[in-house]
Motif scaffolding. Sequence first.
Motif, mmCIF file in Angstrom:
data_model
loop_
_atom_site.group_PDB
_atom_site.id
_atom_site.type_symbol
_atom_site.label_atom_id
_atom_site.label_comp_id
_atom_site.label_asym_id
_atom_site.label_seq_id
_atom_site.Cartn_x
_atom_site.Cartn_y
_atom_site.Cartn_z
ATOM 1 N N ASN A 15 0.932 -1.424 0.122
ATOM 2 C CA ASN A 15 0.017 0.071 0.025
ATOM 3 C C ASN A 15 0.622 1.326 0.000
ATOM 4 O O ASN A 15 0.425 2.361 -0.069
ATOM 5 N N GLN A 16 2.132 1.230 0.036
ATOM 6 C CA GLN A 16 2.855 2.408 0.306
ATOM 7 C C GLN A 16 2.847 3.218 -1.067
ATOM 8 O O GLN A 16 2.969 4.392 -0.831
ATOM 9 N N VAL A 17 3.102 2.566 -2.356
ATOM 10 C CA VAL A 17 3.225 3.469 -3.237
ATOM 11 C C VAL A 17 1.907 4.205 -3.509
ATOM 12 O O VAL A 17 1.920 5.439 -3.815
ATOM 13 N N GLY A 18 0.768 3.328 -3.354
ATOM 14 C CA GLY A 18 -0.578 4.306 -3.704
ATOM 15 C C GLY A 18 -0.749 5.284 -2.319
ATOM 16 O O GLY A 18 -1.170 6.662 -2.969
ATOM 17 N N ILE A 19 -0.255 5.181 -1.301
ATOM 18 C CA ILE A 19 -0.480 5.955 -0.219
ATOM 19 C C ILE A 19 0.488 7.185 -0.589
ATOM 20 O O ILE A 19 0.229 8.669 -0.543
ATOM 21 N N THR A 20 1.687 6.925 -1.060
ATOM 22 C CA THR A 20 2.755 7.976 -1.351
ATOM 23 C C THR A 20 2.052 8.855 -2.475
ATOM 24 O O THR A 20 2.372 10.177 -2.385
ATOM 25 N N LEU A 21 1.630 8.172 -3.617
ATOM 26 C CA LEU A 21 0.917 8.996 -4.574
ATOM 27 C C LEU A 21 -0.220 9.808 -4.278
ATOM 28 O O LEU A 21 -0.236 11.204 -4.755
ATOM 29 N N LEU A 22 -0.929 9.367 -3.165
ATOM 30 C CA LEU A 22 -1.978 10.306 -2.600
ATOM 31 C C LEU A 22 -1.725 11.359 -1.937
ATOM 32 O O LEU A 22 -2.190 12.718 -2.299
ATOM 33 N N PHE A 23 -0.793 11.366 -1.068
ATOM 34 C CA PHE A 23 -0.072 12.482 -0.276
ATOM 35 C C PHE A 23 0.633 13.580 -1.350
ATOM 36 O O PHE A 23 0.315 14.723 -1.205
ATOM 37 N N VAL A 24 1.304 12.793 -2.484
ATOM 38 C CA VAL A 24 1.879 13.614 -3.295
ATOM 39 C C VAL A 24 0.952 14.631 -4.082
ATOM 40 O O VAL A 24 1.148 15.838 -4.268
ATOM 41 N N VAL A 25 -0.028 13.897 -4.545
ATOM 42 C CA VAL A 25 -1.165 14.714 -5.479
ATOM 43 C C VAL A 25 -1.718 15.811 -4.439
ATOM 44 O O VAL A 25 -2.172 16.772 -4.947
ATOM 45 N N LEU A 26 -2.071 15.371 -3.138
ATOM 46 C CA LEU A 26 -2.592 16.317 -2.212
ATOM 47 C C LEU A 26 -1.707 17.626 -1.951
ATOM 48 O O LEU A 26 -2.060 18.841 -2.056
ATOM 49 N N LEU A 27 -0.329 17.368 -1.962
ATOM 50 C CA LEU A 27 0.454 18.509 -1.922
ATOM 51 C C LEU A 27 0.590 19.483 -2.868
ATOM 52 O O LEU A 27 0.608 20.671 -3.069
ATOM 53 N N VAL A 28 0.590 18.772 -4.291
ATOM 54 C CA VAL A 28 0.771 19.401 -5.332
ATOM 55 C C VAL A 28 -0.619 20.130 -5.587
ATOM 56 O O VAL A 28 -0.439 21.392 -6.002
ATOM 57 N N ILE A 29 -1.615 19.728 -5.204
ATOM 58 C CA ILE A 29 -3.017 20.384 -5.265
ATOM 59 C C ILE A 29 -3.028 21.641 -4.408
ATOM 60 O O ILE A 29 -3.430 22.771 -4.909
ATOM 61 N N GLY A 30 -2.524 21.473 -3.150
ATOM 62 C CA GLY A 30 -2.430 22.560 -2.148
ATOM 63 C C GLY A 30 -1.590 23.760 -2.906
ATOM 64 O O GLY A 30 -1.991 24.848 -2.837
ATOM 65 N N ASP A 31 -0.328 23.385 -3.506
ATOM 66 C CA ASP A 31 0.471 24.204 -3.775
ATOM 67 C C ASP A 31 -0.065 24.935 -5.024
ATOM 68 O O ASP A 31 0.224 26.233 -5.246
ATOM 69 N N LEU A 32 -0.702 24.280 -5.983
ATOM 70 C CA LEU A 32 -1.480 24.949 -7.192
ATOM 71 C C LEU A 32 -2.455 25.908 -6.746
ATOM 72 O O LEU A 32 -2.545 27.103 -7.192
ATOM 73 N N VAL A 33 -3.124 25.705 -5.638
ATOM 74 C CA VAL A 33 -4.158 26.542 -5.008
ATOM 75 C C VAL A 33 -3.332 27.788 -4.423
ATOM 76 O O VAL A 33 -3.668 29.045 -4.843
ATOM 77 N N ARG A 34 -2.137 27.649 -3.692
ATOM 78 C CA ARG A 34 -1.428 28.672 -3.149
ATOM 79 C C ARG A 34 -0.935 29.638 -4.388
ATOM 80 O O ARG A 34 -0.919 30.699 -4.440
ATOM 81 N N ARG A 35 -0.430 28.733 -5.302
ATOM 82 C CA ARG A 35 0.332 29.823 -6.625
ATOM 83 C C ARG A 35 -0.862 30.651 -7.161
ATOM 84 O O ARG A 35 -0.976 31.614 -7.676
ATOM 85 N N ASN A 36 -2.081 29.954 -7.431
ATOM 86 C CA ASN A 36 -3.140 30.647 -7.865
ATOM 87 C C ASN A 36 -3.745 31.917 -7.203
ATOM 88 O O ASN A 36 -3.966 33.022 -7.684
ATOM 89 N N VAL A 37 -3.714 31.701 -5.816
ATOM 90 C CA VAL A 37 -4.139 32.835 -4.832
ATOM 91 C C VAL A 37 -3.009 34.010 -4.961
ATOM 92 O O VAL A 37 -3.170 35.264 -5.273
ATOM 93 N N LEU A 38 -1.715 33.409 -5.036
ATOM 94 C CA LEU A 38 -0.750 34.644 -5.167
ATOM 95 C C LEU A 38 -0.858 35.181 -6.454
ATOM 96 O O LEU A 38 -0.349 36.454 -6.607
ATOM 97 N N THR A 39 -1.054 34.474 -7.647
ATOM 98 C CA THR A 39 -1.298 34.993 -9.137
ATOM 99 C C THR A 39 -2.281 36.159 -9.029
ATOM 100 O O THR A 39 -2.209 37.151 -9.485
ATOM 101 N N ARG A 40 -3.583 35.832 -8.496
ATOM 102 C CA ARG A 40 -4.556 36.819 -8.346
ATOM 103 C C ARG A 40 -4.086 37.712 -7.457
ATOM 104 O O ARG A 40 -4.496 38.999 -8.106
ATOM 105 N N ARG A 41 -3.429 37.824 -6.524
ATOM 106 C CA ARG A 41 -3.268 38.868 -5.512
ATOM 107 C C ARG A 41 -2.316 39.609 -6.460
ATOM 108 O O ARG A 41 -2.382 40.991 -6.490
ATOM 109 N N ALA A 42 -1.108 39.197 -7.010
ATOM 110 C CA ALA A 42 -0.338 39.970 -7.883
ATOM 111 C C ALA A 42 -0.934 40.675 -8.719
ATOM 112 O O ALA A 42 -0.733 42.030 -9.244
ATOM 113 N N LEU A 43 -1.940 39.954 -9.628
ATOM 114 C CA LEU A 43 -2.684 40.630 -10.753
ATOM 115 C C LEU A 43 -3.720 41.842 -10.171
ATOM 116 O O LEU A 43 -3.773 43.126 -10.573
ATOM 117 N N ALA A 44 -4.280 41.775 -8.906
ATOM 118 C CA ALA A 44 -5.183 42.842 -8.423
ATOM 119 C C ALA A 44 -4.173 43.975 -7.967
ATOM 120 O O ALA A 44 -4.479 44.932 -8.105
#
Length: 407
Positions: free
Chosen positions: A156-185
């Motif tokens: 189960n280690q590979v699947g859980i690792t991929l799940l954690f990585v996907v969640l971290l990437v999604i969160g980072d994308l949300v952060r980058r989107n917020v920063l981009t919107r703030r910079a544009l504003a």
Amino acid sequence: MDRTPVRAARAALRRVVAGPDYPAVGSPLRRWPRVAAVARTVGLLALIGLALVTAQFLLDSRKLPVATAWLIALLTVAPLPFLLARPLWAWRIMFVGQLFGTFNRRPTEDWPWSPTQVLVILVVLVTVAARVDRAVLAWVGLFSLLPVWIFVAPRNQVGITLLFVVLLVIGDLVRRNVLTRRALAEQAERSELEQARRAVLEERTRIARELHDVVAHHMSMIAVQAETAPYRLGEVPAPAQAEFAAIAGSARAALTDMRRLLGVLRSESDQARTTPQPGLAQLPELVAAARRAGMTIALDSDVPADPPAPVGLAAYRIVQEGLANAARHAAGAAVRVTVRVQRGDLAVRVVNDGTGASPEGRGGGHGLTGMRERAVALGGTFTAGPTDGGGYAVEALLPCDGEDGTT
């Protein structure tokens, strides 16, 4: 070898372990206090419910003592209240709970955590990823995966690792989107400010152009006509020549002030505003010019030391406008100008005796308003009104010390 990435990684590691947290994010319900109060109550009940479920799961599946089960249950739900205010602290508590959650697990278990703890881990990871820098996020992900690689079954280690990585990437994308919107504003706000600034500069340029085309032109004509009048009229008595010369001098002085004003209006910087301005030292010249124009003026000025430049300029302009008002509305009247220091304040008084003529058809301007604004801007007072003898007086009291007139 470039050590900059190594230093950045070490700094991020120190911040993850014991460094300062990230700024708090305000609750989206802060605009509605009643709703926020209800949400806090519901959230507290939800946390208690999740803790109960977790403790019961541990008591049933791990056969743990009640105190130990409750300790792990509290560590499981404790990160949730800190997510918005202290994301790193929420992750640190979650990580400790992640380790304690494996306590007394059976070797045959594929998954060492309760369903509640799994849910909390996933929520904390995606929230923290949306708040922290990428270097910090890399260490957070690495530390979060260590218990997975140690306690989770290999299949189960590979699947859980991929799940954690996907969640971290999604969160980072949300952060980058917020920063981009703030910079544009911010960029849009800067563009609006720049457009407003350009509009102000264009309006100032238009005003300067109108002043030059109208007022400066007429003042130049007055000066030229006054200077050439003695030659065009033939023999002119000496007093009349002196009066023509005074008219020409006043017109030239007005042109000089007008050009200075036009320079300030056209300038995009504050350099034009720092050019030397008149003060009390120029009062005798101002009175002498008014006398040459035919006014009867008595000057009583006894200031032991030069006041601050803003105070001196305001006093000069008040006297200048007071003399101009006397010339317009009480032509021929005797005028007395008094400038004295009274208890640390500069007292300015311009009064005419009211014996002169009052020309008709001359509308009021903004002279009194301008004098009052100058005095009030320095923290002083201004009064204007008729005197008992039928004349008119303007009086200003300007502070010479303190914040409004620093010495």
